[in-house]
Design an enzyme around this catalytic site. Sequence first.
Site, PDB file in Angstrom:
ATOM      1  N   PHE A   1       2.956   3.607   7.501  1.00 36.16           N
ATOM      2  CA  PHE A   1       2.509   2.069   6.879  1.00 36.16           C
ATOM      3  C   PHE A   1       3.251   1.086   7.797  1.00 36.16           C
ATOM      4  O   PHE A   1       2.781  -0.197   7.598  1.00 36.16           O
ATOM      5  CB  PHE A   1       2.859   1.920   5.593  1.00 36.16           C
ATOM      6  CG  PHE A   1       1.849   2.748   4.649  1.00 36.16           C
ATOM      7  CD1 PHE A   1       0.765   2.515   4.334  1.00 36.16           C
ATOM      8  CD2 PHE A   1       2.561   4.011   4.056  1.00 36.16           C
ATOM      9  CE1 PHE A   1      -0.296   3.139   3.616  1.00 36.16           C
ATOM     10  CE2 PHE A   1       1.551   4.717   3.326  1.00 36.16           C
ATOM     11  CZ  PHE A   1       0.280   4.342   2.976  1.00 36.16           C
TER      12      PHE A   1
ATOM     13  N   ARG B   1     -15.620  -9.923   3.043  1.00 33.38           N
ATOM     14  CA  ARG B   1     -14.780  -8.844   3.341  1.00 33.38           C
ATOM     15  C   ARG B   1     -15.072  -7.705   2.293  1.00 33.38           C
ATOM     16  O   ARG B   1     -15.431  -7.714   1.263  1.00 33.38           O
ATOM     17  CB  ARG B   1     -13.086  -8.846   3.003  1.00 33.38           C
ATOM     18  CG  ARG B   1     -12.593 -10.243   4.031  1.00 33.38           C
ATOM     19  CD  ARG B   1     -12.522  -9.678   5.564  1.00 33.38           C
ATOM     20  NE  ARG B   1     -11.719 -10.529   6.502  1.00 33.38           N
ATOM     21  CZ  ARG B   1     -12.729 -11.487   7.221  1.00 33.38           C
ATOM     22  NH1 ARG B   1     -14.060 -11.494   7.044  1.00 33.38           N
ATOM     23  NH2 ARG B   1     -12.165 -12.151   7.869  1.00 33.38           N
TER      24      ARG B   1
ATOM     25  N   TYR C   1      -2.793  -8.768  16.165  1.00 32.05           N
ATOM     26  CA  TYR C   1      -2.383  -7.829  15.331  1.00 32.05           C
ATOM     27  C   TYR C   1      -3.476  -6.502  15.521  1.00 32.05           C
ATOM     28  O   TYR C   1      -3.149  -5.178  15.430  1.00 32.05           O
ATOM     29  CB  TYR C   1      -2.616  -8.118  13.838  1.00 32.05           C
ATOM     30  CG  TYR C   1      -2.685  -7.223  12.717  1.00 32.05           C
ATOM     31  CD1 TYR C   1      -1.695  -6.547  12.317  1.00 32.05           C
ATOM     32  CD2 TYR C   1      -3.938  -7.152  12.050  1.00 32.05           C
ATOM     33  CE1 TYR C   1      -1.885  -5.358  11.426  1.00 32.05           C
ATOM     34  CE2 TYR C   1      -4.174  -6.231  11.104  1.00 32.05           C
ATOM     35  CZ  TYR C   1      -3.114  -5.489  10.633  1.00 32.05           C
ATOM     36  OH  TYR C   1      -3.355  -4.542   9.708  1.00 32.05           O
TER      37      TYR C   1
ATOM     38  N   ILE D   1       0.761  -1.221   0.059  1.00 35.98           N
ATOM     39  CA  ILE D   1      -0.022  -0.060  -0.052  1.00 35.98           C
ATOM     40  C   ILE D   1       0.806   1.242   0.095  1.00 35.98           C
ATOM     41  O   ILE D   1       0.512   2.346  -0.621  1.00 35.98           O
ATOM     42  CB  ILE D   1      -0.885  -0.093   1.342  1.00 35.98           C
ATOM     43  CG1 ILE D   1      -1.803  -1.503   1.250  1.00 35.98           C
ATOM     44  CG2 ILE D   1      -2.129   1.216   1.071  1.00 35.98           C
ATOM     45  CD1 ILE D   1      -2.656  -1.513   2.529  1.00 35.98           C
TER      46      ILE D   1
ATOM     47  N   ASP E   1      12.212   2.479   5.026  1.00 36.13           N
ATOM     48  CA  ASP E   1      11.731   1.060   5.098  1.00 36.13           C
ATOM     49  C   ASP E   1      12.843   0.094   5.263  1.00 36.13           C
ATOM     50  O   ASP E   1      13.877   0.387   4.837  1.00 36.13           O
ATOM     51  CB  ASP E   1      11.028   0.688   3.710  1.00 36.13           C
ATOM     52  CG  ASP E   1      10.022  -0.622   3.779  1.00 36.13           C
ATOM     53  OD1 ASP E   1       8.790  -0.348   3.327  1.00 36.13           O
ATOM     54  OD2 ASP E   1      10.589  -1.719   3.960  1.00 36.13           O
ATOM     55  N   ASN E   2      12.683  -0.996   6.257  1.00 34.52           N
ATOM     56  CA  ASN E   2      13.644  -1.779   6.465  1.00 34.52           C
ATOM     57  C   ASN E   2      13.596  -3.035   5.619  1.00 34.52           C
ATOM     58  O   ASN E   2      14.404  -3.939   5.713  1.00 34.52           O
ATOM     59  CB  ASN E   2      13.558  -2.269   7.934  1.00 34.52           C
ATOM     60  CG  ASN E   2      12.332  -3.229   8.153  1.00 34.52           C
ATOM     61  OD1 ASN E   2      11.687  -3.418   7.348  1.00 34.52           O
ATOM     62  ND2 ASN E   2      12.326  -3.501   9.511  1.00 34.52           N
TER      63      ASN E   2
END
Length: 329
Positions: A73, A221, A141, A13, A32-33
């Site tokens: 994110f 969903r 989560y 995303i 970002d890793n």
Amino acid sequence: MSTILVTGGAGYIGSHTVRHLMEQGHEVVVLDNLRTGHRAAVLTPHFYVGDISDAALIAEIVHKHKVVAAVHFAALSLVGESMKLPTKYLEGNTIKSQQFIQALVENGVRRIVFSSTAAVYGMPAVVPISERSPTLPINPYGISKLFIEQYLQMAQTLYGLKWIALRYFNAAGAAQDGRIGEAHDPETHLIPLVLQTALGQRNSISVFGQDYDTPDGTAVRDYIHVEDLADAHARALQALADGKASGAYNVGTGRGYSVLEVIEAARRITGRPIPLTNAPRREGDPAVLVAQVDRIRTELGFVAQHSDLESMIASAWKWHQHHPEGYEE
Ligand SMILES: NC(=O)c1ccc[n+]([C@@H]2O[C@H](COP(=O)([O-])OP(=O)(O)OC[C@H]3O[C@@H](n4cnc5c(N)ncnc54)[C@H](O)[C@@H]3O)[C@@H](O)[C@H]2O)c1
Ligand SMILES: O=c1ccn([C@@H]2O[C@H](COP(=O)(O)OP(=O)(O)O[C@H]3O[C@H](CO)[C@@H](O)[C@H](O)[C@H]3O)[C@@H](O)[C@H]2O)c(=O)[nH]1
């Protein structure tokens, strides 16, 4: 020139949102890793490989690029995995995000858009789900994301941080031009797995649970196109820049599709058979997650434009056909 910092901008995303923000004329820097993301998905030249918990790096990025706002994110984001590895999720998401928020405010950044999730609602008693519904997550989560929302509220009290949490339902689809798309390894999401089955990379798609209290017995969903999600983030950033109040917004379409409906649509669009196998329910999965979307429509002017099932599956199919092994790295 002021800049937006996007954490997780090498992910699914995040990469689509980075592209959209750049098309709107923003300067964008990505942190970002690369744990689940891809260098090839990052379309800005300003890219740092590093962790959101690295306060010194955040300070460097914020000052060097004159960061005025962040879109956050970066996270571990798999419901099923979080049931098996709760500590990984609580450490990886809550503690690191708290450190990230702290580093932002200490370096003068006071606006943040955060990737929350429908998973904060748990097993909703009423569907479609409004933002006023109880937040009672049923997996680690969801707990980790709810904690971060609550900490953002705390950071507003403590430091005057302004925040918007976007509680997205299920992201789907790929860029219309096929340049970027969804590439998780291992893949666990329904639509890419269905399309990998269509490509012959898998023998069949497992349907997790056939006895839910839904019209065809499979879980429902609310799928939303990743480019619509990108638009929602741009609107949220603008709302914060305009001084709008902090808060949480659902991002969905208000329309749900069952697992069987998704498979059937994919058979139609790909013209491939797509065999299925019945499998037990996946732990931590609610039966139905469908958003009430009035709030984001009224307050941010957001209406999904590309999120009919056909467009989501067709764009994802184009991506998977051209990138059957994901990004070339
Ligand atoms: N995919 C969905 O349907 C969905 C739905 C609701 C919410 N979300 C949320 O949206 C966000 C993005 O999801 P996605 O599907 O694009 O996932 P993704 O795994 O593709 O992207 C996450 C990115 O964050 C990076 N990352 C993870 N931990 C990091 C850390 N500690 N420091 C720096 N970078 C780190 C990864 O390398 C990856 O590039 C996540 O926060 C997720 O919880 C996703
Ligand atoms: O092989 C599969 C994979 C999934 N499913 C089902 O398909 C639905 C969608 O599953 P999936 O694509 O894995 O997404 P979710 O588990 O619903 O989670 C996504 O959507 C959530 C918001 O609703 C986000 O918070 C998560 O980060 C994101 O992974 C669920 O009912 C699954 O049980 C199957 O039947 N077979």
